[in-house]
Scaffold this active site. Structure first.
Site, PDB file in Angstrom:
ATOM      1  N   TYR A 141      -2.002  14.901  14.574  1.00 33.40           N
ATOM      2  CA  TYR A 141      -1.742  16.142  13.828  1.00 33.40           C
ATOM      3  C   TYR A 141      -0.315  16.640  14.049  1.00 33.40           C
ATOM      4  CZ  TYR A 141      -6.381  17.342  12.043  1.00 33.40           C
ATOM      5  OH  TYR A 141      -7.550  17.387  11.329  1.00 33.40           O
ATOM      6  N   LYS A 190     -10.797   5.141  20.873  1.00 26.56           N
ATOM      7  CA  LYS A 190     -10.754   3.833  20.206  1.00 26.56           C
ATOM      8  C   LYS A 190      -9.905   2.929  21.094  1.00 26.56           C
ATOM      9  CE  LYS A 190     -11.614   1.101  16.659  1.00 26.56           C
ATOM     10  NZ  LYS A 190     -12.963   0.563  16.409  1.00 26.56           N
ATOM     11  N   ASP A 222     -16.185   4.752  16.332  1.00 25.01           N
ATOM     12  CA  ASP A 222     -17.039   4.216  15.253  1.00 25.01           C
ATOM     13  C   ASP A 222     -18.510   4.216  15.693  1.00 25.01           C
ATOM     14  OD1 ASP A 222     -16.285   2.283  17.120  1.00 25.01           O
ATOM     15  OD2 ASP A 222     -16.099   0.658  15.674  1.00 25.01           O
ATOM     16  N   ASP A 246     -11.873  16.250  14.614  1.00 20.91           N
ATOM     17  CA  ASP A 246     -11.944  16.838  13.271  1.00 20.91           C
ATOM     18  C   ASP A 246     -13.031  16.141  12.459  1.00 20.91           C
ATOM     19  OD1 ASP A 246     -11.160  18.339  10.961  1.00 20.91           O
ATOM     20  OD2 ASP A 246     -10.189  16.518  10.228  1.00 20.91           O
ATOM     21  N   ASP A 250     -17.398  17.575  11.776  1.00 18.34           N
ATOM     22  CA  ASP A 250     -18.022  17.811  10.457  1.00 18.34           C
ATOM     23  C   ASP A 250     -19.343  17.054  10.361  1.00 18.34           C
ATOM     24  OD1 ASP A 250     -15.848  19.338   9.578  1.00 18.34           O
ATOM     25  OD2 ASP A 250     -15.848  18.404   7.590  1.00 18.34           O
TER      26      ASP A 250
HETATM   27  C1  IPM Z   1     -10.701  22.077  10.891  1.00 17.67           C
HETATM   28  C2  IPM Z   1     -10.055  21.916   9.550  1.00 17.67           C
HETATM   29  C3  IPM Z   1      -8.537  21.875   9.724  1.00 17.67           C
HETATM   30  C4  IPM Z   1      -8.199  20.691  10.607  1.00 17.67           C
HETATM   31  C5  IPM Z   1      -7.730  21.834   8.418  1.00 17.67           C
HETATM   32  C6  IPM Z   1      -8.069  22.984   7.501  1.00 17.67           C
HETATM   33  C7  IPM Z   1      -6.251  21.786   8.688  1.00 17.67           C
HETATM   34  O1  IPM Z   1     -10.528  20.788   8.898  1.00 17.67           O
HETATM   35  O2  IPM Z   1     -10.419  23.077  11.576  1.00 17.67           O
HETATM   36  O3  IPM Z   1     -11.490  21.213  11.260  1.00 17.67           O
HETATM   37  O4  IPM Z   1      -8.062  19.563  10.095  1.00 17.67           O
HETATM   38  O5  IPM Z   1      -8.079  20.871  11.811  1.00 17.67           O
HETATM   39 MG    MG Z   2     -12.078  19.773   9.904  1.00 15.67          MG
END
Ligand code: IPM
Ligand code: MG
Length: 359
Positions: A141, A190, A222, A246, A250
């Site tokens: 990042y 990884k 993975d 990240d 999710d």
């Molecule tokens: C998160 C989001 C952010 C990230 C984006 C909006 C930049 O997806 O906080 O997980 O990638 O960190």
């Molecule tokens: Mg995210």
């Protein structure tokens, strides 16, 4: 006196932040807490107003606050592949980096009343309690990236770079948190391919020597993405890098039924933190009263817990959310048909009323 910097941002951000402000107002006046707050612009709205996603002045206010409460940033209006164009997400990364918020905590719990809204089978998810710990100010990042050309044509690169000290401090925190929970850390990397992951693994192992009461295992990213769906109950604390965190958080969020339920806290060594839902700005449903304010409200609960050291108020907010779900109220994202469908503001009011009844 505590001062909270409120950054509603874009899309559904302002709507869901409003609901948590109602709760903040009530709780601070009910308990006579000396809390003030101030609003600032971040993301697309700031690009529209000032041409940049974050003004230095807003960043300074964040640095001088006790905590930052953020909604969400971004939307198709500001999406662009032109590298020079300001992007809403840049602002978020800048706040994380300049405030030094290296530890992102994403707790993933199953709400019993919602167990049927997950796409996974009940027996797989019943009892899941995972604390996702994502490194937030390093890695790809923030590594060097560029778009260039040579004789083969245009190309681009991004760099995954980690300093040992960055891995050490997040690993220490991971073991400390694990001690207060299930005493197990899974470090995700990884290391079969990436040098940065080999340093990650080696460093986590070294830090573990001081935390031998905590169980440590290492897992490739993975495999982790598969294990999360196959048997999520094997995890307690998942410790990982910025990018892997990240992506996997999710995925893990979906175990709980909806990403609209999950808060996060971004912390550093002292009490300053930033609190935001895991989900994004959901531009497709913004302004329609459909957004689920729960992740935002639970982010406020985390703010009470970690930045204001007010655990009983945090417990109260979390309890109120649970009660409202038990009573069968649902926003559209978690509605399975046989519930009482409510709007964003109705959900906020229901939670507020439960808090009033509790306190
Ligand atoms: C998160 C989001 C952010 C990230 C984006 C909006 C930049 O997806 O906080 O997980 O990638 O960190
Ligand atoms: Mg995210």
């Amino acid at each position: 006196m505590k001062n909270i910097m409120v950054l509603p941002g874009d899309g559904i951000g302002p709507e869901i932040v409003n609901e948590s402000i109602k709760i903040l107002d009530f709780v601070s006046s009910r308990y006579n807490l000396k809390i003030t707050y101030e609003y600032g612009d971040i993301g697309g709205i700031a690009i529209d107003k000032y041409g940049i996603p974050l003004k230095d002045e807003t960043l300074e206010k964040c640095k001088n606050s006790s905590a930052v409460l953020l909604g969400a940033v971004g939307g198709p209006k500001w999406d662009s592949t032109v590298p020079e164009k300001p992007r809403p997400e840049d602002a978020l990364l800048r706040v994380r980096k300049e405030l030094g918020l290296f530890a992102n905590l994403r707790p993933i719990k199953i709400y019993k009343p919602l167990i049927s809204s997950s796409t996974l089978k009940e027996e797989v998810i019943d009892g899941v309690d995972i604390l996702f710990l994502r490194e937030l100010t390093g890695g790809i990042y923030f590594g060097d990236r560029k778009r260039l050309s040579d004789e083969k044509g245009e190309y681009a690169y991004d760099t995954e770079k980690y300093y040992k000290y960055e891995i050490e401090r997040i690993a220490k925190l991971g073991f400390k948190i694990a001690r207060s929970r299930g005493k197990k850390v899974t470090s995700v990397d990884k290391a079969n391919i990436l040098e940065s992951s080999r340093l990650w693994r080696e460093t986590v192992k070294k830090i573990h020597e001081d935390y031998e009461d905590v169980q440590l295992n290492h897992m490739y990213v993975d495999n982790t993405s598969m294990q999360l769906i196959r048997n999520p109950k094997q995890f307690d604390v998942i410790l990982t890098s910025n990018m892997f965190g990240d992506i996997l958080s999710d995925e893990t969020a979906m175990i709980s039924g909806s990403i609209g339920l999950l808060p996060s806290a971004s912390l550093r060594e002292d009490s300053l933190g930033m609190y935001e839902p895991i989900h994004g700005s959901a531009p497709d449903i913004s302004g329609q009263g459909k957004a689920n304010p729960i992740a935002q409200i639970l982010s406020l609960a985390m703010l009470f817990r970690y930045s204001l050291n007010l655990a009983s108020q945090a417990d109260m907010i979390e309890k109120a959310v649970n009660t409202v779900l038990e009573k069968g109220f649902r926003t559209a994202d978690i509605n399975t048909g046989e519930n009482k469908l409510v709007s964003t503001t109705e959900m906020g009011d229901l939670i507020l009323n439960e808090i009033k009844a509790l306190g």
